[in-house]
Design an enzyme around this catalytic site. Structure first.
Site, PDB file in Angstrom:
ATOM      1  N   GLY A  25       0.772  -1.233   0.000  1.00 36.98           N
ATOM      2  CA  GLY A  25       0.000   0.000   0.000  1.00 36.98           C
ATOM      3  C   GLY A  25       0.802   1.280   0.000  1.00 36.98           C
ATOM      4  O   GLY A  25       1.822   1.416  -0.682  1.00 36.98           O
ATOM      5  N   SER A  26       0.342   2.230   0.803  1.00 42.59           N
ATOM      6  CA  SER A  26       0.866   3.599   0.758  1.00 42.59           C
ATOM      7  C   SER A  26       2.311   3.744   1.178  1.00 42.59           C
ATOM      8  O   SER A  26       2.898   4.820   1.009  1.00 42.59           O
ATOM      9  CB  SER A  26      -0.017   4.509   1.627  1.00 42.59           C
ATOM     10  OG  SER A  26      -1.327   4.545   1.119  1.00 42.59           O
ATOM     11  N   THR A  27       2.903   2.698   1.742  1.00 36.57           N
ATOM     12  CA  THR A  27       4.334   2.784   2.057  1.00 36.57           C
ATOM     13  C   THR A  27       5.172   2.941   0.793  1.00 36.57           C
ATOM     14  O   THR A  27       6.336   3.333   0.866  1.00 36.57           O
ATOM     15  CB  THR A  27       4.791   1.521   2.810  1.00 36.57           C
ATOM     16  OG1 THR A  27       4.478   0.357   2.035  1.00 36.57           O
ATOM     17  CG2 THR A  27       4.120   1.426   4.170  1.00 36.57           C
ATOM     18  N   PHE A  28       4.581   2.658  -0.389  1.00 34.20           N
ATOM     19  CA  PHE A  28       5.288   2.833  -1.659  1.00 34.20           C
ATOM     20  C   PHE A  28       5.344   4.301  -2.090  1.00 34.20           C
ATOM     21  O   PHE A  28       6.171   4.678  -2.925  1.00 34.20           O
ATOM     22  CB  PHE A  28       4.598   2.023  -2.762  1.00 34.20           C
ATOM     23  CG  PHE A  28       5.086   0.601  -2.888  1.00 34.20           C
ATOM     24  CD1 PHE A  28       5.282  -0.188  -1.769  1.00 34.20           C
ATOM     25  CD2 PHE A  28       5.336   0.047  -4.134  1.00 34.20           C
ATOM     26  CE1 PHE A  28       5.713  -1.495  -1.878  1.00 34.20           C
ATOM     27  CE2 PHE A  28       5.777  -1.259  -4.258  1.00 34.20           C
ATOM     28  CZ  PHE A  28       5.971  -2.038  -3.128  1.00 34.20           C
ATOM     29  N   LYS A  29       4.464   5.128  -1.552  1.00 36.83           N
ATOM     30  CA  LYS A  29       4.348   6.508  -2.045  1.00 36.83           C
ATOM     31  C   LYS A  29       5.642   7.310  -1.917  1.00 36.83           C
ATOM     32  O   LYS A  29       6.027   8.014  -2.866  1.00 36.83           O
ATOM     33  CB  LYS A  29       3.186   7.219  -1.334  1.00 36.83           C
ATOM     34  CG  LYS A  29       1.824   6.704  -1.774  1.00 36.83           C
ATOM     35  CD  LYS A  29       0.686   7.290  -0.953  1.00 36.83           C
ATOM     36  CE  LYS A  29      -0.645   6.680  -1.381  1.00 36.83           C
ATOM     37  NZ  LYS A  29      -1.762   7.067  -0.507  1.00 36.83           N
TER      38      LYS A  29
END
Length: 564
Positions: free
Chosen positions: A276-280
Site C-alpha cells: 500500500g501507501s508505504t510505496f508513495k
C-alpha cells in the site's frame, strides 16, 4: 655347665651413620632424577603429538574438543543455538519381557501427547525404534522405572535453542540427523558442520535484546488487535545488517509439532504483500530524481476521483482540495500520487522498482525467499496503481531495503544476517540522488510530526516514516475488511541509522485501536514503543534539542489532517 655367649650390641660410630645417610640421599636423588626424566620424556612426547603429528588418530582426539555442530551466537556473543549431549529413549522389541499392552499403557502416562496405538505399533515392530528423541531427564527416569530390558537410553547429539522461540524463523531448526533444514541452520549447514570452521561460533548480526523488544511489542499488538499474524525487521541503513527479524505466530524449535508448519514460515522474507501507501515515498522520490517534481509548492487536483481505463482511483480520506507534495504524503493521497506517477511514466517507474530489486527474490543469505508478484503488463494503469502500492506484491524485506536506500543517501545494499564487524559493507548501487534522499528525510519526518504517522512519534528519537493500509486481494477483487497494515520508518531522521518496519496482518478494529484498523492506529504505536525501548540498546538516545530542519516545508501545509 652351659656357657651362654651373648653377642655384644653393635656400636655405630658417627662416621658410619653419616655414610648410611649419604647413601640414602644418593638413592633418593637418583629416584627423583629418574622421575623427572620420565616426566620430561612424556611432556616432550605430548608436545610433539600436539605440534607435529597429523595422523588421523591424533586428529580424532583433537576433534573431541570441537562441537559436532558450531554454536550460533548473536552479535554480542549471546548463545542462540548450540549442540549438547541429549537423551533418547529407544525400544528393542525382541528384548521386551513385559506384556506390550501394559507397556503401552505405561508409556502413555509418561508421554500423553502420543496416541497409545502408536506406542503399540512401535513395541510390536520388527526392529529397534525410537520412543522419544530429545527426551527430558525425568522422562528417561520414568521409562527406566518400568524395569524392562527392552528399553535403552542412547546419548545423542541434540541441538538446543536456549532462547526458546526468540528469532525462531530466522534461526530455523535441524532434523533428527543433525542437518539444518530452514533458516540460518539450513543456509549455513556446511559451515556449521565443517571440521575447519565448526570450532568457532557463527556470529549473527542480530542483537538478542533488540530482537526480544521487537517480538514483545509486535506480539502484544497482534494479540490485542486479534490479528492473524505480523512481521517486523530492524535494519542498519548503512551496512544492511539485520538487527532483528520476527514473524508471528512463532514456534519453539526445541519442540517441533505438526501444527507448527505455518508458524515456521518467515513472513519477512517469504510472504508477499501489497504494502500500500508505504510505496508513495519511493514513487515521489523517483519523481524528484527525474525532474517531474521540481517544487514542493506545486499543487495537484485531489477534489475528485481519478478516472483511468474504466477504473476510479480514490482517496480513503478525501481532502476535497488541491494538494502539494508534502500534503500528498501527509494525507496519503492516492489521487495525487497516481498523477505524479503518470507524469513520471511507465519506463521510469518500472526502472525504479528494478533498481530496488522488486523484480527479484530478496537478497539475503536465507533460502526462504519469495519471488515478487510483478505486473504482467506495465501499462498506464499499472504505473499509477503500483505508485501507491497496489498491483505489485513484495516481501517486507524488499520494502525495508528500499527505505534504507531512501534515507541513507540513496545507496541500495543487500541485507545480511551475519555480523560484519571490521568488514566493509557491500558497495551496493545508487538508486536516489543524495539531494533527493535529504528531501525525503524531511518529508518522512513531516508524516510523523504532522500526518498519518503521529502515533509513531517517539519523543526525542526523530522518527520518520510512512503508513500503509492495503486491502488484501481475494476472489472477485479486493476484500475491504481484510487489511495489511504497515508502518515503514527510520530513525533518527537527522542522521538515519536504522530502518524499522512493522506489519500486522488483518488487525480488527476493536477497543484497543479505538475501532480503527489502519496503520496509523495499529502499527505506528508499535514502532514508537520499539524505538523507545530498543533505541538506547542500539546507541541512539533521545535528544529533544535535535531534529530535521523542515522549516521550509511547514509553511506549505494548509492544515493537519488524517489519511491513509
Amino acid at each position: 655347665m652351659n656357657t651362654l655367649v651373648v653377642r655384644p650390641a653393635r656400636v655405630r660410630t658417627a662416621g658410619v651413620r653419616q655414610q648410611i645417610l649419604l647413601t640414602a640421599q644418593q638413592r633418593l636423588m637418583m629416584l627423583m632424577l629418574l622421575f623427572m626424566a620420565a616426566f620430561l620424556l612424556i611432556s616432550m612426547r605430548l608436545v610433539f603429538f600436539a605440534l607435529f603429528d597429523t595422523a588421523s588418530g591424533s586428529g580424532d582426539a583433537a576433534a573431541a574438543f570441537i562441537p559436532a555442530r558450531a554454536d550460533i551466537v548473536d552479535r554480542n556473543g549471546v548463545p542462540l543455538a548450540r549442540t549438547i549431549d541429549g537423551y533418547s529413549i529407544r525400544v528393542v522389541p525382541s528384548k521386551l519381557l513385559n506384556n506390550r499392552q501394559y507397556l503401552a499403557d505405561e508409556l502413555v502416562k509418561i508421554f500423553p501427547d502420543t496416541p497409545r496405538e502408536e506406542f503399540l505399533a512401535r513395541l510390536n515392530g520388527p526392529r529397534p525404534t525410537y520412543i522419544r528423541r530429545r527426551a527430558l531427564p525425568d522422562q528417561v527416569a520414568a521409562v527406566n522405572a518400568i524395569g524392562d530390558v527392552g528399553f535403552d537410553f542412547p546419548r545423542e547429539k541434540e541441538r538446543l535453542y536456549p532462547q526458546l522461540s526468540l528469532a525462531a524463523q530466522l534461526l530455523g531448526f535441524t532434523d533428527a540427523e543433525g542437518h539444518g533444514v530452514t533458516g540460518v541452520e539450513g543456509s549455513f549447514d556446511k559451515q556449521l558442520t565443517d571440521k575447519a570452521t565448526r570450532g568457532e561460533p557463527l556470529v549473527l548480526s542480530i542483537d538478542a535484546r533488540v530482537q526480544g523488544v521487537l517480538e514483545s511489542e509486535l506480539g502484544n499488538a497482534v494479540t490485542n488487535l486479534e490479528a492473524i499474524g505480523g512481521a517486523g525487521i530492524i535494519l542498519d541503513v548503512h551496512t544492511g545488517e539485520v538487527l532483528a527479524m520476527t514473524s508471528l505466530p512463532t514456534y519453539n524449535p526445541n519442540k517441533l509439532i505438526a501444527g507448527d508448519a505455518a508458524a515456521r514460515r518467515n513472513a519477512v522474507t517469504y510472504n508477499l504483500y501489497e504494502l500500500g501507501s508505504t510505496f508513495k515515498p519511493l514513487s515521489i522520490g523517483a519523481a524528484i530524481d527525474n525532474g517531474v517534481v521540481t517544487s514542493m509548492a506545486k499543487r495537484y487536483d485531489a477534489t475528485k476521483p481519478l478516472a483511468i481505463a474504466g477504473f476510479k482511483i480514490r482517496d480513503s480520506h478525501n481532502m476535497g482540495r488541491w494538494l502539494n507534495v508534502p500534503e500528498t504524503l501527509i494525507h496519503s493521497s492516492n489521487i495525487v500520487t497516481a498523477q505524479i506517477a503518470d507524469q513520471l511514466g511507465k519506463e521510469k517507474m518500472e526502472a525504479l522498482f528494478r533498481s530496488l530489486e522488486f523484480n527479484k527474490r530478496p537478497e539475503i543469505e536465507l533460502k526462504e525467499r519469495a519471488f515478487p508478484l510483478w505486473p504482467k503488463e506495465w501499462g498506464r494503469l499499472s504505473t499509477m496503481t503500483t505508485a501507491y502500492g497496489h498491483g505489485i506484491a513484495v516481501t517486507p524485506l524488499h520494502l525495508a531495503n528500499a527505505y534504507a536506500a531512501l534515507v541513507n543517501g540513496g545507496i541500495w545494499r543487500p541485507a545480511t544476517v551475519l555480523k560484519l564487524g571490521d568488514k566493509a559493507p557491500p558497495q551496493g548501487h545508487r538508486v536516489f540522488k543524495a539531494s533527493t534522499s535529504a528531501r525525503m528525510r524531511q518529508l518522512l519526518r513531516l508524516i510523523v510530526s504532522d500526518g498519518t504517522g503521529r502515533q509513531a512519534d517517539a519523543p526525542g528519537f526523530r522518527v520518520g516514516g510512512k503508513t500503509g493500509s492495503a486491502e488484501k486481494p481475494g476472489a472477485g477483487g479486493y476484500r475491504r475488511h481484510s487489511l495489511v497494515s504497515t508502518f515503514a520508518a527510520a530513525f533518527p531522521m537527522d542522521n538515519p541509522r536504522y530502518v524499522i518496519l512493522a506489519m500486522i496482518d488483518e488487525p480488527k478494529g476493536n477497543a484497543f485501536s479505538s475501532g480503527q484498523r489502519t496503520a496509523g492506529y495499529t502499527v505506528a504505536p508499535v514502532v514508537k514503543k520499539v524505538v523507545m525501548r530498543a533505541g538506547p540498546m542500539l546507541g541512539v538516545f533521545p535528544d529533544e534539542s535535535r531534529d530535521v530542519d523542515v522549516s521550509e516545508l511547514t509553511p506549505l501545509l494548509w492544515k493537519n489532517g488524517e489519511g491513509e
